[in-house]
Design a protein around this motif. Structure first.
Motif, short mmCIF file in Angstrom:
data_model
loop_
_atom_site.label_atom_id
_atom_site.label_comp_id
_atom_site.label_asym_id
_atom_site.label_seq_id
_atom_site.Cartn_x
_atom_site.Cartn_y
_atom_site.Cartn_z
N THR A 19 -11.99 -6.97 -29.49
CA THR A 19 -12.69 -7.03 -28.21
C THR A 19 -11.68 -7.26 -27.08
O THR A 19 -11.77 -6.63 -26.02
CB THR A 19 -13.74 -8.16 -28.22
OG1 THR A 19 -14.51 -8.02 -29.40
CG2 THR A 19 -14.64 -8.09 -27.02
N GLN A 22 -9.78 -4.11 -26.46
CA GLN A 22 -10.55 -3.14 -25.67
C GLN A 22 -10.43 -3.46 -24.18
O GLN A 22 -10.54 -2.57 -23.35
CB GLN A 22 -12.03 -3.18 -26.09
CG GLN A 22 -12.28 -2.53 -27.44
CD GLN A 22 -13.73 -2.65 -27.86
OE1 GLN A 22 -14.42 -3.61 -27.54
NE2 GLN A 22 -14.22 -1.64 -28.59
N ARG A 69 -10.99 3.03 -31.21
CA ARG A 69 -11.30 1.63 -30.85
C ARG A 69 -12.42 1.53 -29.80
O ARG A 69 -13.08 0.51 -29.70
CB ARG A 69 -10.05 0.87 -30.45
CG ARG A 69 -9.42 1.29 -29.13
CD ARG A 69 -8.02 0.68 -29.00
NE ARG A 69 -7.47 0.85 -27.66
CZ ARG A 69 -6.95 1.98 -27.21
NH1 ARG A 69 -6.90 3.05 -27.99
NH2 ARG A 69 -6.46 2.05 -25.98
N HIS A 70 -12.61 2.58 -29.01
CA HIS A 70 -13.68 2.51 -28.00
C HIS A 70 -15.07 2.55 -28.64
O HIS A 70 -16.06 2.25 -27.99
CB HIS A 70 -13.53 3.67 -27.01
CG HIS A 70 -13.70 5.02 -27.63
ND1 HIS A 70 -12.80 5.54 -28.54
CD2 HIS A 70 -14.66 5.95 -27.50
CE1 HIS A 70 -13.21 6.73 -28.92
NE2 HIS A 70 -14.33 7.01 -28.32
N THR A 71 -15.16 2.94 -29.92
CA THR A 71 -16.48 3.02 -30.57
C THR A 71 -16.86 1.70 -31.24
O THR A 71 -17.97 1.59 -31.77
CB THR A 71 -16.51 4.14 -31.64
OG1 THR A 71 -15.58 3.82 -32.67
CG2 THR A 71 -16.19 5.50 -31.06
N PRO A 74 -18.78 -4.87 -30.06
CA PRO A 74 -18.58 -6.29 -30.39
C PRO A 74 -19.84 -6.97 -30.94
O PRO A 74 -19.74 -8.03 -31.55
CB PRO A 74 -18.19 -6.92 -29.05
CG PRO A 74 -17.72 -5.79 -28.21
CD PRO A 74 -18.45 -4.57 -28.67
N ARG A 76 -21.57 -5.81 -33.27
CA ARG A 76 -21.69 -5.45 -34.69
C ARG A 76 -20.47 -5.97 -35.46
O ARG A 76 -19.48 -6.38 -34.84
CB ARG A 76 -21.81 -3.94 -34.84
CG ARG A 76 -23.03 -3.39 -34.11
CD ARG A 76 -23.17 -1.93 -34.38
NE ARG A 76 -23.60 -1.71 -35.75
CZ ARG A 76 -24.79 -1.24 -36.08
NH1 ARG A 76 -25.65 -0.93 -35.15
NH2 ARG A 76 -25.11 -1.04 -37.33
N PRO A 80 -16.96 -3.57 -41.53
CA PRO A 80 -17.58 -2.31 -41.96
C PRO A 80 -17.16 -1.11 -41.11
O PRO A 80 -16.93 -0.03 -41.62
CB PRO A 80 -19.08 -2.58 -41.79
CG PRO A 80 -19.21 -4.05 -41.81
CD PRO A 80 -17.96 -4.59 -41.22
N TRP A 81 -17.04 -1.36 -39.80
CA TRP A 81 -16.59 -0.30 -38.88
C TRP A 81 -15.19 0.16 -39.27
O TRP A 81 -14.92 1.34 -39.43
CB TRP A 81 -16.61 -0.85 -37.44
CG TRP A 81 -16.01 0.06 -36.42
CD1 TRP A 81 -16.63 1.10 -35.78
CD2 TRP A 81 -14.66 0.04 -35.90
NE1 TRP A 81 -15.76 1.70 -34.91
CE2 TRP A 81 -14.54 1.08 -34.96
CE3 TRP A 81 -13.55 -0.77 -36.15
CZ2 TRP A 81 -13.36 1.33 -34.27
CZ3 TRP A 81 -12.37 -0.50 -35.46
CH2 TRP A 81 -12.29 0.53 -34.53
N THR A 84 -14.88 1.84 -42.80
CA THR A 84 -15.46 3.20 -42.84
C THR A 84 -14.39 4.20 -42.41
O THR A 84 -14.22 5.26 -43.03
CB THR A 84 -16.68 3.31 -41.89
OG1 THR A 84 -17.63 2.34 -42.28
CG2 THR A 84 -17.30 4.68 -41.95
#
Lengths: 187, 215
Positions: A19, A22, A69-71, A74, A76, A80-81, A84
């Protein structure tokens, strides 16, 4: 500390660092990528075993995480992100590598089938000249001329446009031609 | 740690600047759906009028109402699947996030097949549009293009599937609207309104594979 606790701690720490990254925080981002590098390496080892070019795989995963990283949301979970992306990138990498290995195998089979000395010499000259090409030119020549790939297929394997592949192949062939002329090998 | 990796991390960190997050999926879908629907509606209205009694028909014939409602639900769920699949998440594995939209699509198509035997209302030629199949096909294309540009800014790991769902959703928008603007006849509806919309799904998959692939 057991594994679950460690994962939970990592989760919280990484989510905060991402975060901050970002928002442009450089120092936390650097620490995050360092830790992710180690975690990704362990993950790939655990899931896919001791694979060749592990370091390449880890680095490609880090690049993908950086580009995606923009996807990250915070609100979630971070792990897992991240995993994946890692899983997808590793499978993609292994697939590409398998294609490359198959191609190399085809090429070595071609060499084994040669019995005539003159023919063999020609092939050896071919390999010598290929080795003088830059890696990007060698790759495209191997795919399009030895691997039997169409330019569209080669473009897909390399990951560039078909037009760029054609241009690259043209320049590579010109370089080969010049080398053959210089060495008086042109028939 | 590996020196090469250290160097890579240093390079990545050096190019780090504040970035804009992708925003909530629901907001993204709402904006995209609103733009696609308004566009289809406006062009459809410009080319020819809607059936005078279309709303009345939908209100007084429950089967038609359910069919339209299912169509709308399908559009929303397909759009959700398309946009959701463009953000890395374990939920995006096939069979998880894609079950609901595919089920709704199946139900919507099943309703249209059922109408072959039990039409929702008496078939009517009122409102017949000369090139409705072409309209149904083309009005979804801008939505597909707009959506593809949008998804490209995200991170689709399965570009073909993302494009497929987006294309189906974009194609279903004019298909549902055609149920209210063009003549009512079940076979005509399926062949000339819904089928072109489904074709857009195939088109979307191809577009996705070409333009949404991450190097």
């Amino acid at each position: 500390m057991n594994r679950e606790q460690r994962n939970s701690e990592d989760e919280q720490l990484w989510a905060v660092w991402m975060t901050k990254a970002q928002n442009g925080d450089v120092s936390d981002y650097s620490r995050l990528l360092e830790q992710l590098g180690t975690a990704i390496e362990q993950y790939i080892r655990a899931r896919f075993g001791e694979i060749d070019a592990l370091e390449d795989c880890v680095q490609e995963c880090l690049i993908s995480i950086h580009e995606a990283r923009h996807t990250y949301d915070p609100n979630r979970l971070f792990r897992p992100w991240m995993f994946t992306i890692v899983r997808h990138k590793t499978i993609d990498n292994l697939r590409k590598r398998q294609t490359w290995l198959n191609m190399k195998e085809n090429l070595s089979n071609t060499f084994e089938s040669i019995t005539d000395n003159e023919q063999l010499q020609k092939k050896i000259d071919g390999v010598r000249i290929l080795n003088r090409l830059s890696p990007v030119h060698r790759e495209v020549v191997m795919l399009a001329k030895y691997g039997g790939y169409t330019t569209a297929e080669a473009a897909q394997v390399i990951g560039i446009s078909e037009i760029a592949t054609k241009g690259r192949l043209h320049r590579a062939m010109q370089t080969i031609l010049q080398t053959l002329e210089q060495e008086d090998l042109l028939i | 740690m590996n020196r090469q990796r250290d160097q890579l991390i240093a390079d990545l960190v050096s190019e780090t600047t504040p970035i804009k997050r992708t925003g909530s999926t629901l907001l993204n879908i709402s904006i995209w759906l609103a733009c696609s629907s308004v566009f289809s509606f406006a062009v459809m209205l410009w080319v020819g009028p809607f059936r005078d009694d279309a709303i009345e028909h939908a209100m007084h014939h429950p089967q038609l109402f359910i069919e339209i409602l299912l169509g709308v639900a399908t559009i929303i769920s397909l759009a959700y699947a398309g946009f959701k699949s463009a953000i890395p998440s374990p939920e995006n594995r096939l069979g998880k996030g894609f079950l609901l939209p595919m089920t709704l699509l199946g139900l919507w198509l099943a309703m249209q097949f059922i109408a072959f035997m039990h039409p929702a209302m008496a078939p009517t030629m009122e409102g017949k549009r000369d090139h409705c199949w072409l309209e149904a096909l083309t009005y979804g294309i801008p939505g597909l293009i707009f959506g593809t540009v949008w998804l490209h800014r995200l991170w689709p790991l399965k570009p073909g599937w993302s494009g497929f769902f987006l294309g189906l959703s974009a194609g279903a928008v004019p298909a549902v609207m055609m149920q209210l603007s063009c003549m009512y006849e079940p076979k005509h509806n399926l062949l000339f309104h819904t089928l072109p919309g489904l074709l857009l799904g195939v088109m979307g998959a191809i577009v996705g594979l070409i333009f949404l692939r991450k190097k």
